[in-house]
Design a protein around this motif. Structure first.
Motif, PDB file in Angstrom:
ATOM      1  N   GLY A 299    -140.049 -49.109  75.576  1.00 14.42           N
ATOM      2  CA  GLY A 299    -140.805 -49.377  74.143  1.00 14.42           C
ATOM      3  C   GLY A 299    -139.489 -48.588  72.969  1.00 14.42           C
ATOM      4  N   LYS A 300    -138.270 -48.360  73.553  1.00 17.31           N
ATOM      5  CA  LYS A 300    -137.484 -47.661  72.657  1.00 17.31           C
ATOM      6  C   LYS A 300    -135.891 -47.786  73.172  1.00 17.31           C
ATOM      7  CE  LYS A 300    -139.719 -43.782  73.296  1.00 17.31           C
ATOM      8  NZ  LYS A 300    -140.731 -44.175  74.343  1.00 17.31           N
ATOM      9  N   THR A 301    -135.169 -47.386  72.402  1.00 19.40           N
ATOM     10  CA  THR A 301    -133.688 -47.282  72.553  1.00 19.40           C
ATOM     11  C   THR A 301    -133.173 -46.222  72.089  1.00 19.40           C
ATOM     12  OG1 THR A 301    -133.575 -49.781  72.475  1.00 19.40           O
ATOM     13  CG2 THR A 301    -131.393 -48.409  72.365  1.00 19.40           C
ATOM     14  N   LEU A 302    -132.401 -45.410  73.087  1.00 20.66           N
ATOM     15  CA  LEU A 302    -131.488 -44.160  72.472  1.00 20.66           C
ATOM     16  C   LEU A 302    -130.237 -44.577  72.226  1.00 20.66           C
ATOM     17  CD1 LEU A 302    -131.350 -41.063  72.559  1.00 20.66           C
ATOM     18  CD2 LEU A 302    -130.368 -41.359  75.010  1.00 20.66           C
ATOM     19  N   VAL A 303    -129.729 -44.161  71.159  1.00 18.38           N
ATOM     20  CA  VAL A 303    -128.381 -44.677  70.663  1.00 18.38           C
ATOM     21  C   VAL A 303    -127.383 -43.326  70.466  1.00 18.38           C
ATOM     22  CG1 VAL A 303    -127.192 -45.787  68.999  1.00 18.38           C
ATOM     23  CG2 VAL A 303    -129.415 -46.354  69.239  1.00 18.38           C
ATOM     24  N   CYS A 304    -126.441 -43.193  71.265  1.00 22.08           N
ATOM     25  CA  CYS A 304    -125.538 -41.985  71.403  1.00 22.08           C
ATOM     26  C   CYS A 304    -124.245 -42.210  70.732  1.00 22.08           C
ATOM     27  CB  CYS A 304    -125.433 -41.802  72.899  1.00 22.08           C
ATOM     28  SG  CYS A 304    -126.791 -41.453  73.743  1.00 22.08           S
ATOM     29  N   PHE A 305    -123.821 -41.252  70.147  1.00 21.08           N
ATOM     30  CA  PHE A 305    -122.680 -41.576  69.181  1.00 21.08           C
ATOM     31  C   PHE A 305    -121.719 -40.316  69.590  1.00 21.08           C
ATOM     32  CE2 PHE A 305    -126.178 -42.745  66.656  1.00 21.08           C
ATOM     33  CZ  PHE A 305    -125.698 -44.054  66.096  1.00 21.08           C
ATOM     34  N   ALA A 306    -120.404 -40.898  69.992  1.00 26.39           N
ATOM     35  CA  ALA A 306    -119.256 -40.063  70.026  1.00 26.39           C
ATOM     36  C   ALA A 306    -117.922 -40.479  69.381  1.00 26.39           C
ATOM     37  CB  ALA A 306    -118.879 -40.075  71.432  1.00 26.39           C
ATOM     38  N   ALA A 307    -117.256 -39.467  68.797  1.00 25.75           N
ATOM     39  CA  ALA A 307    -115.977 -39.729  68.137  1.00 25.75           C
ATOM     40  C   ALA A 307    -114.638 -39.601  68.891  1.00 25.75           C
ATOM     41  CB  ALA A 307    -115.743 -38.738  66.785  1.00 25.75           C
TER      42      ALA A 307
ATOM     43  N   VAL B  28    -133.014 -41.940  68.564  1.00 28.47           N
ATOM     44  CA  VAL B  28    -134.197 -42.806  69.061  1.00 28.47           C
ATOM     45  C   VAL B  28    -134.804 -43.865  68.208  1.00 28.47           C
ATOM     46  CG1 VAL B  28    -136.471 -42.874  70.466  1.00 28.47           C
ATOM     47  CG2 VAL B  28    -134.831 -40.843  70.806  1.00 28.47           C
ATOM     48  N   VAL B  29    -134.658 -44.998  68.555  1.00 25.80           N
ATOM     49  CA  VAL B  29    -135.009 -46.301  67.592  1.00 25.80           C
ATOM     50  C   VAL B  29    -136.192 -46.931  68.379  1.00 25.80           C
ATOM     51  CG1 VAL B  29    -134.322 -48.100  66.486  1.00 25.80           C
ATOM     52  CG2 VAL B  29    -132.788 -46.639  66.762  1.00 25.80           C
ATOM     53  N   ALA B  30    -137.454 -47.084  67.783  1.00 29.81           N
ATOM     54  CA  ALA B  30    -138.486 -47.757  68.317  1.00 29.81           C
ATOM     55  C   ALA B  30    -138.302 -49.141  68.579  1.00 29.81           C
ATOM     56  CB  ALA B  30    -139.732 -47.603  67.432  1.00 29.81           C
ATOM     57  N   GLU B  31    -138.932 -49.645  69.474  1.00 34.74           N
ATOM     58  CA  GLU B  31    -138.796 -51.311  69.707  1.00 34.74           C
ATOM     59  C   GLU B  31    -138.892 -52.272  68.643  1.00 34.74           C
ATOM     60  OE1 GLU B  31    -139.759 -53.589  73.862  1.00 34.74           O
ATOM     61  OE2 GLU B  31    -141.431 -52.831  72.825  1.00 34.74           O
ATOM     62  N   SER B  32    -139.878 -51.674  67.840  1.00 34.02           N
ATOM     63  CA  SER B  32    -140.055 -52.642  66.720  1.00 34.02           C
ATOM     64  C   SER B  32    -139.243 -52.471  65.404  1.00 34.02           C
ATOM     65  CB  SER B  32    -141.636 -52.115  66.072  1.00 34.02           C
ATOM     66  OG  SER B  32    -141.695 -50.712  65.703  1.00 34.02           O
ATOM     67  N   GLU B  33    -138.271 -51.515  65.727  1.00 38.96           N
ATOM     68  CA  GLU B  33    -137.252 -51.357  64.608  1.00 38.96           C
ATOM     69  C   GLU B  33    -136.054 -52.224  64.887  1.00 38.96           C
ATOM     70  OE1 GLU B  33    -136.929 -47.161  63.003  1.00 38.96           O
ATOM     71  OE2 GLU B  33    -137.733 -46.628  64.664  1.00 38.96           O
ATOM     72  N   ASP B  34    -135.005 -52.487  63.900  1.00 37.87           N
ATOM     73  CA  ASP B  34    -133.870 -53.048  64.033  1.00 37.87           C
ATOM     74  C   ASP B  34    -132.778 -51.787  64.263  1.00 37.87           C
ATOM     75  OD1 ASP B  34    -131.260 -53.746  62.261  1.00 37.87           O
ATOM     76  OD2 ASP B  34    -132.131 -55.427  63.201  1.00 37.87           O
ATOM     77  N   ILE B  35    -132.200 -51.995  65.294  1.00 36.91           N
ATOM     78  CA  ILE B  35    -131.388 -51.005  65.847  1.00 36.91           C
ATOM     79  C   ILE B  35    -130.119 -50.513  64.750  1.00 36.91           C
ATOM     80  CG2 ILE B  35    -129.701 -50.243  67.498  1.00 36.91           C
ATOM     81  CD1 ILE B  35    -131.364 -51.329  69.571  1.00 36.91           C
ATOM     82  N   GLU B  36    -129.518 -51.959  64.202  1.00 37.50           N
ATOM     83  CA  GLU B  36    -128.357 -51.746  63.351  1.00 37.50           C
ATOM     84  C   GLU B  36    -128.778 -51.162  62.061  1.00 37.50           C
ATOM     85  OE1 GLU B  36    -125.271 -52.502  63.839  1.00 37.50           O
ATOM     86  OE2 GLU B  36    -125.764 -53.103  65.959  1.00 37.50           O
TER      87      GLU B  36
END
Length: 543
Positions: A478-486, A513-521
């Motif tokens: 139901g969600k996506t974890l988006v991790c960022f690194a430089a 954390v992005v909900a499944e219903s949201e646009d990730i980009e």
């Protein structure tokens, strides 16, 4: 005598009994069952009032219960779970030494099916028409199942049953007798039934009532096998492995496990399969460790077992965790640990268990044994887990296992900080090191430089980019974890849409954390821009 008994004596002296003098002995004509019943109910009211309990009477003689009793004090409310104990009571009265009473099945069912604690109290009166002892039956799971089974047995024998006429003997255990009858004693016995938590009690009762409901749809079959292979296949099915087998069978309805006299179907030969009812399987945990003093890794488990009627050579037990199976075969007395197919596309597990298992695999490769403990939920209080040992190494880690351990550890730490360590995800998303491998060394310095080619639609013409932000997606339920690194270093163009970086160090920047219903980009764009702005303020040219 207690206050309640003195009150009862005074009440009877005021006319509740009809006294006659015969010679030098006082006797009474109050012997009818309805009179005894009224006396019992009156005495119970006195006890309940002495206990400061509110007594609500049934308004219908056919209800199957006499009183609903609840605490009258506001202090009895448990504000942590908003529970206020309420008890359903049926009162019976007798003269003599009877240790049982007859009750209609309709009355018994009204007590069994009530969502809270239910009791039958038996008050025994002596020849002087004063109460001498007080017995009770609590309709817990064991008592309820016994009554339901007696009803089902009569039904299975083809007996005609009218619930409001057919009767069952309800026996009172002599250990439940109360001689010191008082309100405090009554209150104590009522409260002890809930085990200290009324809310937990009604949850547990609802659970076993649902189990009874499910068992009302049980079927039993007489099965005949022609080949040994079919018997082995059925044994595998009982362990949760769906394997077809060929049988001849006679099928019966069997509510509560008690089957009808006549079958509902007969089949001479058919290919079929069978699977255990998942909700009825025992659950618990299994703990693994690779040495007596090693780290302990715990996993939720479901327990499967073949039927005790099978020959020993087919008998086995299966302990199924999300990430592996433990299978014990009785004939060979050998237990095997079999990892699941982590790379299956639809296979899911929590990062908490994934992290534990890959760490265990790393340790087991260097150990000559595996120690494990098994325990079933809701087992007898005080039972210790079963401890067993597997001798010889159990698992050989795959190539790149060290990187997998590091990735799993870092994801575990990030998800734990967000309260998501027990969310399900696909292990394949971790074990695909072509995508996740860089997570094993984010936050390091590289000598020689860490170099790789990557796709990018940005135009870097005229720019001396020295900081590049990458992201990594972890799919959860139901969600996506988006991790960022430089990654810091030189970047150059090698072809249209393809860049090449020579990076000397990297830094973890954060996650969203992005909900499944949201646009990730769209969801990550504001956060990404804020990260770029912070790096620019530090003097970096960011892409």
């Amino acid at each position: 005598m207690t206050d309640a008994i003195l009150l009862a004596r005074d009440a009877f002296d005021c006319g509740w009994g009809c006294w006659v003098k015969k010679g030098n002995v006082m006797v009474t004509r109050v012997r009818r069952s309805e009179d005894l019943g009224g006396m019992g109910e009156s005495f119970f009211r006195l006890l309940a009032k002495d206990a400061q309990l509110v007594v609500n009477c049934s308004t219908d003689d056919q209800a199957g219960w006499d009183f609903v009793v609840e605490d009258s004090s506001p202090l009895a409310i448990n504000y942590s779970n908003q529970s206020r104990p309420t008890y359903r009571i049926q009162v019976k009265a007798t003269m003599g030494d009877a240790s049982f009473v007859s009750m209609t099945y309709s009355s018994l069912l009204s007590l069994i099916q009530y969502g809270g604690p239910a009791f039958v109290f038996l008050i025994k009166f002596g020849q002087a028409l004063l109460p001498e002892s007080f017995n009770f039956v609590h309709f817990d799971r064991q008592k309820a199942i016994g009554i339901l089974e007696s009803l089902r047995t009569r039904e299975a024998k083809g007996q005609s049953i009218r619930l409001n006429k057919a009767k069952c003997s309800l026996r009172f255990d002599t250990q439940s007798a109360i001689s010191n009858m008082s309100g405090s004693e009554l209150r104590g016995y009522l409260e002890s039934a809930t085990g200290g938590s009324y809310l937990r009690y009604i949850e547990q009762k609802a659970k076993w009532l649902r189990e009874v409901e499910r068992s009302s749809n049980l079927l039993q079959a007489d099965i005949r096998f022609e080949r040994e292979a079919d018997l082995q296949a059925m044994a595998n099915c009982l362990l949760g492995f769906e394997t077809p087998f060929r049988i001849a069978s006679t099928l019966y309805k069997a509510p509560l496990g008690i089957r009808d006299q006549h079958p509902i179907s007969q089949i001479d030969s058919i290919t079929t399969t069978a699977m255990p009812i998942q909700d009825m399987l025992p659950r618990g945990f299994v703990r693994l460790r690779s040495s007596s003093y090693g780290a302990v890794y715990e996993f939720k488990a479901t327990f499967y077992s073949t039927s005790s009627s099978l020959p020993r050579k087919f008998s086995a037990v299966r302990v199924k965790a999300a990430l592996f199976d433990l299978i014990y075969k009785y004939e060979s007395q050998v237990m095997e640990l079999i990892p699941s197919d982590f790379l299956a596309d639809k296979f899911t597990a929590s990062i908490s268990e994934l992290r534990g298992f890959v760490r265990y695999m790393e340790e087991a490769a260097d150990s000559a044994l595996t120690l494990f403990e098994l325990a079933v939920e809701n087992d007898v209080i005080g039972n210790r887990p079963l401890s067993l040992t597997l001798e010889a190494p159990t698992i050989v880690p795959c190539e790149g296992h060290d990187l997998i351990v590091e990735v799993a550890e870092r994801l575990f730490l990030r998800l734990s900080s967000l309260g998501l360590a027990h969310e399900l995800m696909r292990p394949i998303d971790i074990f695909d090191l072509s995508r996740t491998g860089f997570l094993s060394h984010v936050g390091s310095e590289y000598d020689p430089p860490y170099s790789f080619e990557f796709a990018c639609g940005s135009d870097i013409s005229g720019l001396e980019v020295n900081a590049t932000i990458f992201n990594f997606l972890v799919k959860l339920e139901g969600k996506t974890l988006v991790c960022f690194a430089a990654f810091f270093g030189n970047v150059r163009k090698v072809s249209e849409g393809q860049l090449y970086g020579d990076f000397i160090r990297s830094e973890y920047l954060g996650e969203i954390v992005v909900a499944e219903s949201e646009d990730i980009e769209a969801a990550q764009e504001p956060y990404l821009e804020s990260l770029k702005a912070k790096l620019r303020r530090r003097g970096f040219v960011v892409m």
